[in-house]
Design an enzyme around this catalytic site. Structure first.
Site, mmCIF file in Angstrom:
data_model
loop_
_atom_site.group_PDB
_atom_site.id
_atom_site.type_symbol
_atom_site.label_atom_id
_atom_site.label_comp_id
_atom_site.label_asym_id
_atom_site.label_seq_id
_atom_site.Cartn_x
_atom_site.Cartn_y
_atom_site.Cartn_z
ATOM 1 N N LYS A 1 0.845 -1.210 0.000
ATOM 2 C CA LYS A 1 0.000 0.000 0.000
ATOM 3 C C LYS A 1 0.872 1.249 0.000
ATOM 4 O O LYS A 1 1.812 1.361 0.799
ATOM 5 C CB LYS A 1 -0.926 -0.011 1.215
ATOM 6 C CG LYS A 1 -1.984 -1.095 1.099
ATOM 7 C CD LYS A 1 -3.065 -0.912 2.122
ATOM 8 C CE LYS A 1 -4.079 -2.038 2.010
ATOM 9 N NZ LYS A 1 -5.388 -1.599 1.588
ATOM 10 N N ASP B 1 -6.424 -13.060 11.355
ATOM 11 C CA ASP B 1 -6.761 -12.548 10.010
ATOM 12 C C ASP B 1 -6.011 -11.253 9.707
ATOM 13 O O ASP B 1 -5.464 -11.099 8.617
ATOM 14 C CB ASP B 1 -8.280 -12.314 9.917
ATOM 15 C CG ASP B 1 -8.722 -11.910 8.513
ATOM 16 O OD1 ASP B 1 -8.133 -12.424 7.531
ATOM 17 O OD2 ASP B 1 -9.648 -11.081 8.390
ATOM 18 N N HIS C 1 -1.160 -7.729 8.918
ATOM 19 C CA HIS C 1 -1.258 -6.333 8.486
ATOM 20 C C HIS C 1 -0.922 -5.330 9.602
ATOM 21 O O HIS C 1 -0.160 -4.391 9.409
ATOM 22 C CB HIS C 1 -2.661 -6.006 7.974
ATOM 23 C CG HIS C 1 -3.179 -6.953 6.924
ATOM 24 N ND1 HIS C 1 -2.365 -7.586 6.022
ATOM 25 C CD2 HIS C 1 -4.441 -7.357 6.630
ATOM 26 C CE1 HIS C 1 -3.101 -8.339 5.214
ATOM 27 N NE2 HIS C 1 -4.365 -8.215 5.568
ATOM 28 N N LYS D 1 -14.895 -6.157 12.351
ATOM 29 C CA LYS D 1 -15.940 -6.143 11.309
ATOM 30 C C LYS D 1 -17.242 -5.610 11.901
ATOM 31 O O LYS D 1 -17.462 -5.684 13.119
ATOM 32 C CB LYS D 1 -16.204 -7.573 10.821
ATOM 33 C CG LYS D 1 -14.963 -8.324 10.356
ATOM 34 C CD LYS D 1 -14.698 -8.105 8.894
ATOM 35 C CE LYS D 1 -13.538 -8.954 8.419
ATOM 36 N NZ LYS D 1 -12.826 -8.373 7.288
#
Ligand code: BG6
Length: 460
Positions: free
Chosen positions: A174, A227, A232, A318
């Site tokens: 990114k 996850d 990340h 989420k």
């Protein structure tokens, strides 16, 4: 040292899957559009597809991704696609692949397959000699614990040299995170600010307003910590925490990243608040009594001279109120505050990833008027020269792997260090708290950030 050869073919394992549809075909198209993909592209999967089916999938996936289509580039790309059908555990699949590759000497072999198949595919490729000169690009999750990551590394390193293994974390591709390296190390004015002397807290936000959708069974076996935190978010934290590398060379950069990552105090359940959104248990593929987290608030500590005592606070999950990915570096207040009041915000460097934006610096200024009262003013970069659109993360990572440049990929010791940081809490995660959809997560998370000014609430 001479530059490594550019890959002379691209092989997409998992070509019929979700990642290929959502990300990879678009990345391949964009590379072709920039004239950087003049090699055969082979898709491999178990599905009973033909080359025409693969071409059709690629065409629709690229269109659905919203790419403006140049017919000449598209036709050329589709012509270069071939489908190889086969089971990843069947040696004949790799024999057919080798044949289809013709004489390619340094193909990029992208493993977008379930993690349980990584080592089977790597072994199968080695059986037919594709480990000589081939490059393995391996998706996340790379293992599910420190021990399993070490085991996977051992299996891969049995046939491949470390210089042939590209462990992918798309966050490293990114643009704002690549810019972070330049911001930090090309601006000497920042260095004196970049430590516990001046920084009060670092806050990492990666909140998503959408839920787990149709990924129930994947997600239920994974959870937020594995996850996105182990990969990340730890990568983002490490890019903030690392010391200056000796050079821009891939290994010098990765040495410093691994060094920083190794100073993370291994997380315990008291450093983490886990949450699960109301309604998650009704998602297809989720166990009715699941305690998998869809939210995690984490208090991370780097036990280094630079950062000892500075909390790195992560909030992610989420079905939350807003989709925001952002880094906030919050600075200390003056020792003897003049012109400040308790409500006045502090100095902060904000690096937005999503929604996209420029880094900004919050400084305190005088409010207009007679009183010397302070207010926060955000100074945001103004691009004086249009920079053009940067490559998308997957596009860039494919490009770099094809060139053989490992700078943006995790090294063997890095991926193991990141698992060591989260292993304890993954094994013994503590309770999971239910939260309302559309909220900021369970109220219990507030305590983790209470002594550090709380969680950031809005996108910059
Ligand atoms: C993936 C996770 O790795 O990253 C997803 O599996 C998450 O759960 C995604 O939504 C976020 O990526 P991005 O680039 O959209 O921020």
């Amino acid at each position: 040292m001479s530059a490594p050869p550019t890959s002379d073919a691209l092989v997409m394992f998992g070509a019929t899957g979700d990642l290929a549809r959502k990300q990879l075909f678009r990345a391949v198209y964009r590379l072709a559009h920039r004239g950087l993909l003049r090699v055969p592209v082979l898709g491999v999967a178990l599905d009973d597809w033909s080359t025409d089916d693969l071409r059709e999938r690629a065409r629709t996936a690229i269109a659905e991704a919203g790419e403006p289509i140049d017919d000449r580039v598209m036709d050329e790309l589709l012509r270069s696609l071939r489908y190889v059908r086969g089971d990843y555990r069947d040696p004949s699949t790799f024999v057919s692949l080798k044949e289809a590759l013709g004489g390619a000497k340094s193909p990029l072999l992208h493993l977008a397959v379930p993690p349980s198949l990584f080592s089977d595919v790597a072994d199968g490729l080695a059986e037919v000699g594709l480990n000589r000169g081939g490059r393995l690009m391996v998706e996340k999750p790379f293992g599910h614990s420190a021990a399993s990551a070490e085991e996977l590394n051992r299996r891969l390193l049995a046939h491949y040299d470390e210089s042939q293994i590209f462990r992918l974390d798309h966050y490293l591709g990114k643009e704002p995170l690549r810019n972070l390296m330049v911001l930090r190390f090309a601006n000497a004015i920042l260095e004196p600010l970049w430590s516990r002397e001046r920084v009060a807290a670092v806050k990492l936000t990666m909140t998503e307003a959408f839920d787990v959708s149709d990924r129930g069974s994947f997600y239920d076996a994974t959870g937020t910590l594995k996850d996105v935190v182990q990969n990340h978010l730890l990568q983002m934290a490490t890019l903030i925490a690392m010391d200056e590398p000796a050079s821009e060379d891939a290994d010098d950069l990765r040495d410093k990243k691994v060094e920083a990552m190794s100073t993370i105090r291994p997380l315990e359940s008291s450093d983490v608040v886990r949450g699960q959104y109301l309604g998650y248990l009704d998602v297809d593929g989720v166990a009715p009594d699941s305690t998998t987290e869809t939210f995690a608030a984490v208090r991370l500590a780097f036990e280094s001279d630079r950062w000892r005592g500075v909390p790195f606070l992560i909030r992610t999950g989420k079905a939350l109120e807003e989709t925001i990915t952002q880094i906030d570096v919050e600075f200390r207040r003056p020792v003897r505050p003049l012109f400040l009041n308790d409500e006045c915000p502090i100095n902060r460097l904000t690096i937005p990833l999503k929604p996209a934006g420029h880094p900004s610096l919050t400084l305190i200024s005088k409010s207009p008027g007679e009183a010397m009262s302070p207010r926060a003013v955000r100074y945001e970069a103004i691009e004086e020269h249009g920079g053009g659109e940067p490559p998308k993360a997957y596009e860039l990572l494919m490009e770099e792997a094809m060139k053989g440049d490992q700078t943006l990929f995790a090294r063997v010791d890095g991926v193991e260090a990141s698992w060591r940081a989260v292993d304890g809490v993954v094994a013994d995660p503590g309770p999971v708290h239910v939260y309302e959809r559309g909220s900021w997560g369970p109220p219990e998370a507030a305590a983790l950030a209470a002594d550090a000014g709380g969680w950031p609430e809005r996108a910059a």
